[in-house]
Design a protein around this motif. Structure first.
Motif, PDB file in Angstrom:
ATOM      1  N   ALA A 126      -6.030  -1.452   1.692  1.00  0.00           N
ATOM      2  CA  ALA A 126      -5.841  -0.165   2.374  1.00  0.00           C
ATOM      3  C   ALA A 126      -7.071   0.205   3.195  1.00  0.00           C
ATOM      4  O   ALA A 126      -7.458   1.372   3.269  1.00  0.00           O
ATOM      5  CB  ALA A 126      -5.498   0.944   1.386  1.00  0.00           C
ATOM      6  N   HIS A 163       5.370   6.172  -1.982  1.00  0.00           N
ATOM      7  CA  HIS A 163       6.490   6.279  -1.053  1.00  0.00           C
ATOM      8  C   HIS A 163       7.618   5.344  -1.475  1.00  0.00           C
ATOM      9  O   HIS A 163       7.393   4.322  -2.131  1.00  0.00           O
ATOM     10  CB  HIS A 163       6.028   5.935   0.364  1.00  0.00           C
ATOM     11  CG  HIS A 163       4.937   6.833   0.862  1.00  0.00           C
ATOM     12  ND1 HIS A 163       5.126   8.170   1.112  1.00  0.00           N
ATOM     13  CD2 HIS A 163       3.635   6.587   1.136  1.00  0.00           C
ATOM     14  CE1 HIS A 163       3.995   8.712   1.529  1.00  0.00           C
ATOM     15  NE2 HIS A 163       3.072   7.773   1.544  1.00  0.00           N
ATOM     16  N   ARG A 184       2.298   1.728  -3.450  1.00  0.00           N
ATOM     17  CA  ARG A 184       1.281   2.230  -4.388  1.00  0.00           C
ATOM     18  C   ARG A 184       0.993   3.721  -4.163  1.00  0.00           C
ATOM     19  O   ARG A 184       0.644   4.438  -5.100  1.00  0.00           O
ATOM     20  CB  ARG A 184      -0.015   1.434  -4.248  1.00  0.00           C
ATOM     21  CG  ARG A 184       0.028   0.044  -4.827  1.00  0.00           C
ATOM     22  CD  ARG A 184      -1.367  -0.499  -5.084  1.00  0.00           C
ATOM     23  NE  ARG A 184      -2.191  -0.518  -3.881  1.00  0.00           N
ATOM     24  CZ  ARG A 184      -2.255  -1.532  -3.027  1.00  0.00           C
ATOM     25  NH1 ARG A 184      -1.531  -2.631  -3.260  1.00  0.00           N
ATOM     26  NH2 ARG A 184      -3.037  -1.475  -1.967  1.00  0.00           N
ATOM     27  N   ALA A 185       1.138   4.160  -2.909  1.00  0.00           N
ATOM     28  CA  ALA A 185       0.886   5.567  -2.597  1.00  0.00           C
ATOM     29  C   ALA A 185       2.040   6.468  -3.019  1.00  0.00           C
ATOM     30  O   ALA A 185       1.957   7.690  -2.864  1.00  0.00           O
ATOM     31  CB  ALA A 185       0.619   5.721  -1.103  1.00  0.00           C
ATOM     32  N   PRO A 242      -1.378  11.628   5.808  1.00  0.00           N
ATOM     33  CA  PRO A 242      -1.388  11.062   4.448  1.00  0.00           C
ATOM     34  C   PRO A 242      -0.756   9.671   4.385  1.00  0.00           C
ATOM     35  O   PRO A 242      -1.233   8.810   3.636  1.00  0.00           O
ATOM     36  CB  PRO A 242      -0.585  12.083   3.639  1.00  0.00           C
ATOM     37  CG  PRO A 242      -0.784  13.372   4.375  1.00  0.00           C
ATOM     38  CD  PRO A 242      -0.792  12.988   5.816  1.00  0.00           C
ATOM     39  N   GLU A 262      -3.257   7.238   5.801  1.00  0.00           N
ATOM     40  CA  GLU A 262      -4.359   7.006   4.881  1.00  0.00           C
ATOM     41  C   GLU A 262      -3.958   6.127   3.700  1.00  0.00           C
ATOM     42  O   GLU A 262      -4.828   5.617   2.982  1.00  0.00           O
ATOM     43  CB  GLU A 262      -4.912   8.346   4.385  1.00  0.00           C
ATOM     44  CG  GLU A 262      -5.638   9.120   5.482  1.00  0.00           C
ATOM     45  CD  GLU A 262      -6.264  10.405   4.980  1.00  0.00           C
ATOM     46  OE1 GLU A 262      -6.057  10.751   3.786  1.00  0.00           O
ATOM     47  OE2 GLU A 262      -6.957  11.055   5.779  1.00  0.00           O
ATOM     48  N   ALA A 263      -2.674   5.925   3.516  1.00  0.00           N
ATOM     49  CA  ALA A 263      -2.228   5.007   2.466  1.00  0.00           C
ATOM     50  C   ALA A 263      -2.500   3.556   2.829  1.00  0.00           C
ATOM     51  O   ALA A 263      -2.551   2.692   1.948  1.00  0.00           O
ATOM     52  CB  ALA A 263      -0.730   5.196   2.197  1.00  0.00           C
ATOM     53  N   CYS A 304       0.834  -1.214   0.000  1.00  0.00           N
ATOM     54  CA  CYS A 304       0.000   0.000   0.000  1.00  0.00           C
ATOM     55  C   CYS A 304       0.862   1.256   0.000  1.00  0.00           C
ATOM     56  O   CYS A 304       0.556   2.230  -0.710  1.00  0.00           O
ATOM     57  CB  CYS A 304      -0.914   0.010   1.222  1.00  0.00           C
ATOM     58  SG  CYS A 304      -2.265  -1.186   1.146  1.00  0.00           S
ATOM     59  N   LEU A 305       1.927   1.245   0.772  1.00  0.00           N
ATOM     60  CA  LEU A 305       2.810   2.412   0.831  1.00  0.00           C
ATOM     61  C   LEU A 305       3.519   2.632  -0.506  1.00  0.00           C
ATOM     62  O   LEU A 305       3.694   3.770  -0.949  1.00  0.00           O
ATOM     63  CB  LEU A 305       3.825   2.243   1.954  1.00  0.00           C
ATOM     64  CG  LEU A 305       3.252   2.286   3.374  1.00  0.00           C
ATOM     65  CD1 LEU A 305       4.293   1.849   4.398  1.00  0.00           C
ATOM     66  CD2 LEU A 305       2.751   3.689   3.702  1.00  0.00           C
TER      67      LEU A 305
END
Length: 295
Positions: free
Chosen positions: A129, A25, A22-23, A147, A150-151, A19-20
């Motif tokens: 997520a 990072h 994809r966000a 933020p 929320e990822a 998830c991180l």
């Protein structure tokens, strides 16, 4: 983009990494088990076997570990010394406020920040997520990192619980109540079935009654299908229930019901070993009754 190091690439850590990534990072993963490298790579994260080396590269260190012993081991002198000035440690482990406070004290004297965000939900929720986060710590610090939170979590389920320790406490209480509801519901269903009441009817009536709960509404279907929810180990369940008892002792509050639930899960651990299954204590009750809860 934030430089994030995630330590603990298990059932929850691996999808959190994904998830991180994809966000947007830049994520480095680390775990004491080298076999977790494949999961980290599959999530799109870089791999670093040394937690200290990985920590030296990050702006945010996220720990997703089984319990207090693992957190204490990871957040030892090497990792704390390696963290760059201004870095933030976010602990997503379910542990006790007392154990966490001791580890957090190791950061004293260094320009580092920390808050807790223990997670609620399943690996499937993590992959989507959609986790729930019980966030304890300084409100301004948490807002700055929202933020990133929320990822991995549903924004509506990110709850600021108060100061340091409150997130850990609330997460343990939620778990203790869920495990208690599971075994109490199973006892009632076994008795009702023996008394000749249809299981499906009991589920329908209980769900819409004063005895209704999230367990009855959402988790009984899995049990009725023979699924004992193999997403968490019995040994860690027993550890968490013991942490609740210790927390109650420290605060001078009664915990007779929690102790009963803890003893039942301890007997399940003796029976099945450290197997995965959040409802294995229910399986133990079924065995003792000589009856499976299957419609």
């Amino acid at each position: 983009m934030t430089q994030v190091t995630v330590v603990g690439i298990g059932r929850m850590g691996a999808p959190i990494c994904a998830c991180l990534v994809r966000a947007g990072h830049q994520v480095t993963a680390s775990d004491a088990d080298p076999a977790r490298q494949a999961a980290a790579r599959a999530a799109g994260a870089a791999w670093e076997p040394s937690a200290a080396v990985a920590a030296a590269r990050c702006e945010v260190l996220v720990t997703v570990l089984p319990g207090p012993a693992e957190v204490s081991a990871v957040m030892g002198p090497a990792v704390v010394a390696a963290l760059p000035p201004g870095a933030t440690w976010i602990d997503m482990t379910s542990t006790s406020p007392q154990a966490a406070a001791e580890v957090r004290g190791r950061l004293a004297g260094r320009p580092l920040e920390a808050f807790e965000a223990p997670i609620g939900g399943s690996p499937r929720d993590a992959a989507a997520a959609g986790l729930r986060l019980f966030v304890g710590g300084d409100a301004e610090l948490i807002a700055r990192h929202r933020p990133l939170l929320e990822a991995v979590a549903d924004p509506a389920k990110i709850v600021h619980t108060g100061g340091p320790g409150t997130g850990y406490a609330l997460k343990l209480l939620v778990n203790a109540l869920w495990f208690g509801q599971a075994v109490a519901t199973a006892e009632a269903l076994l008795l009702g079935r023996r008394a000749g009441v249809d299981l499906a009817l009991m589920r329908e009536v209980l769900a819409d009654s004063a005895a209704g709960s999230a367990f009855v509404r959402h988790d009984l279907d899995a049990l009725f299908a023979g699924d004992y929810l193999e997403s968490f180990g019995l040994d860690h369940i027993c550890e968490q229930l013991s942490l609740v008892a210790s927390m109650a002792d420290a605060h001078g509050t009664p915990h007779e019901v929690a102790d009963s639930v803890r003893r039942l899960y301890a007997r399940a651990l003796d029976r099945y070993g450290p197997a995965d299954g959040e409802l294995l204590a229910v399986k133990l009750l079924e065995e003792r009754a000589g009856l499976r809860l299957r419609p």
